[in-house]
Design an enzyme around this catalytic site. Structure first.
Site, PDB file in Angstrom:
ATOM      1  N   LYS A  14      46.226  36.654  34.864  1.00 36.41           N
ATOM      2  CA  LYS A  14      45.185  36.388  34.204  1.00 36.41           C
ATOM      3  C   LYS A  14      44.572  37.048  33.371  1.00 36.41           C
ATOM      4  O   LYS A  14      44.474  36.865  32.024  1.00 36.41           O
ATOM      5  CB  LYS A  14      44.006  35.873  35.220  1.00 36.41           C
ATOM      6  N   ARG A  89      35.452  29.686  40.322  1.00 38.01           N
ATOM      7  CA  ARG A  89      36.208  30.178  41.369  1.00 38.01           C
ATOM      8  C   ARG A  89      35.806  28.954  42.517  1.00 38.01           C
ATOM      9  O   ARG A  89      36.270  29.167  43.604  1.00 38.01           O
ATOM     10  CB  ARG A  89      36.037  31.390  41.976  1.00 38.01           C
ATOM     11  N   ARG A 128      49.387  47.285  41.318  1.00 33.65           N
ATOM     12  CA  ARG A 128      48.435  47.492  40.489  1.00 33.65           C
ATOM     13  C   ARG A 128      47.319  48.320  40.968  1.00 33.65           C
ATOM     14  O   ARG A 128      46.836  49.458  40.448  1.00 33.65           O
ATOM     15  CB  ARG A 128      47.489  46.047  40.080  1.00 33.65           C
ATOM     16  N   ARG A 134      41.352  50.394  41.680  1.00 28.10           N
ATOM     17  CA  ARG A 134      40.137  49.490  42.055  1.00 28.10           C
ATOM     18  C   ARG A 134      40.320  49.306  43.782  1.00 28.10           C
ATOM     19  O   ARG A 134      41.255  49.222  44.189  1.00 28.10           O
ATOM     20  CB  ARG A 134      40.853  47.952  41.606  1.00 28.10           C
ATOM     21  N   ARG A 145      41.497  38.083  49.486  1.00 32.35           N
ATOM     22  CA  ARG A 145      41.360  37.601  48.386  1.00 32.35           C
ATOM     23  C   ARG A 145      42.170  36.344  48.236  1.00 32.35           C
ATOM     24  O   ARG A 145      41.848  35.390  47.739  1.00 32.35           O
ATOM     25  CB  ARG A 145      41.482  38.605  47.377  1.00 32.35           C
TER      26      ARG A 145
HETATM   27  P1  AMP Z   1      38.416  39.556  39.656  1.00 33.62           P
HETATM   28  O1  AMP Z   1      38.448  40.750  38.721  1.00 33.62           O
HETATM   29  O2  AMP Z   1      38.364  38.457  38.909  1.00 33.62           O
HETATM   30  O3  AMP Z   1      39.838  39.499  40.468  1.00 33.62           O
HETATM   31  O4  AMP Z   1      37.368  39.492  40.635  1.00 33.62           O
HETATM   32  C1  AMP Z   1      37.240  40.763  41.640  1.00 33.62           C
HETATM   33  C2  AMP Z   1      36.457  40.272  42.624  1.00 33.62           C
HETATM   34  O5  AMP Z   1      34.758  39.915  41.876  1.00 33.62           O
HETATM   35  C3  AMP Z   1      36.503  38.942  43.552  1.00 33.62           C
HETATM   36  O6  AMP Z   1      37.366  39.291  44.434  1.00 33.62           O
HETATM   37  C4  AMP Z   1      35.163  38.554  43.820  1.00 33.62           C
HETATM   38  O7  AMP Z   1      34.917  39.310  44.806  1.00 33.62           O
HETATM   39  C5  AMP Z   1      34.347  38.980  42.732  1.00 33.62           C
HETATM   40  N1  AMP Z   1      34.309  37.691  41.631  1.00 33.62           N
HETATM   41  C6  AMP Z   1      34.791  37.715  40.347  1.00 33.62           C
HETATM   42  N2  AMP Z   1      34.620  36.575  39.632  1.00 33.62           N
HETATM   43  C7  AMP Z   1      33.880  35.782  40.711  1.00 33.62           C
HETATM   44  C8  AMP Z   1      33.232  34.479  40.751  1.00 33.62           C
HETATM   45  N3  AMP Z   1      33.659  33.504  39.634  1.00 33.62           N
HETATM   46  N4  AMP Z   1      32.874  34.097  41.847  1.00 33.62           N
HETATM   47  C9  AMP Z   1      32.380  35.002  42.765  1.00 33.62           C
HETATM   48  N5  AMP Z   1      33.173  36.103  43.026  1.00 33.62           N
HETATM   49  C10 AMP Z   1      33.557  36.683  41.968  1.00 33.62           C
END
Ligand code: AMP
Length: 190
Positions: A14, A89, A128, A134, A145
């Site tokens: 993404k 999400r 990654r 991260r 996740r």
């Molecule tokens: P990402 O960078 O999109 O993979 O997000 C990393 C983490 O941030 C996720 O595993 C969630 O803990 C939190 N997070 C990001 N976007 C959301 C969302 N839309 N709703 C809830 N938690 C989120």
């Protein structure tokens, strides 16, 4: 205004494909993960709250993420369009997004769903993690996740299928080939 949701499991590409879309279509980028990581880095209350969930691979509560989105959305209102990366999400988040867009005379234009099998996702996320630093790219958190994606996020696909906006795209191959398919889908609706 072009409102693109880029949808897919963690590690499906993404972020990478969002960067390509932003360049080609001059879109603003809204990544809730990036917003939350910035809050964590700045040590804000929101960041501290989010940290507990992110470290465990769980979703930050809907009301928190939805609450922060309206401000972010308004800060991008002069853009040619927006790409939503990592949001929505959950079903309540998708309902909130539709409401927020409607209030601004807009709607979701397309939902690009990047399809990648789980073993490949795990492989990519571990790699990654070795580079990104991260905190949530470790095997235990990756597994939770992926479970969260399966249980809470992937049901959204059915929702967007019924609206006719879902375009599934195989997320395997070169970044360029995948982007070509995404661009074709976006050009089709323009
Ligand atoms: P990402 O960078 O999109 O993979 O997000 C990393 C983490 O941030 C996720 O595993 C969630 O803990 C939190 N997070 C990001 N976007 C959301 C969302 N839309 N709703 C809830 N938690 C989120």
């Amino acid at each position: 205004m072009l409102n693109v949701i880029i949808f897919g499991a963690p590690g499906s590409g993404k972020g990478t494909q969002s960067e390509n879309l932003i360049k080609k279509y001059n879109l603003a980028h809204i990544s809730t993960g990036d917003v939350l990581r910035a809050e964590m880095k700045n040590g804000t209350e929101l960041g501290k709250l989010a940290e507990n969930y992110i470290a465990k691979g769980q979703l930050v509560p809907d009301d928190v993420v939805i609450g922060m989105l309206a401000n972010v959305l308004d800060s991008k209102k002069d853009a040619a369009g927006v790409i939503f990366d990592g949001f929505p999400r959950t079903i309540p988040q998708s309902e909130a997004l539709e409401k927020m867009l409607k209030e601004r005379g807009q709607e979701v234009s397309i939902v690009v769903s990047l399809e990648v099998e789980e073993p490949e996702l795990i492989d990519r996320l571990i790699k990654r993690g070795q580079q990104s630093g991260r905190s949530d790219d470790n095997l235990e958190t990756i597994k939770s996740r992926l479970d969260v994606y399966k249980n809470q996020t992937s049901p959204l696909k059915e929702h967007y299928k019924t609206t006719g906006k879902l375009v599934p795209i195989k997320g395997i191959g070169t970044v360029e080939d995948i982007f070509l398919k995404i661009s074709e889908a976006v050009d089709n609706i323009k």
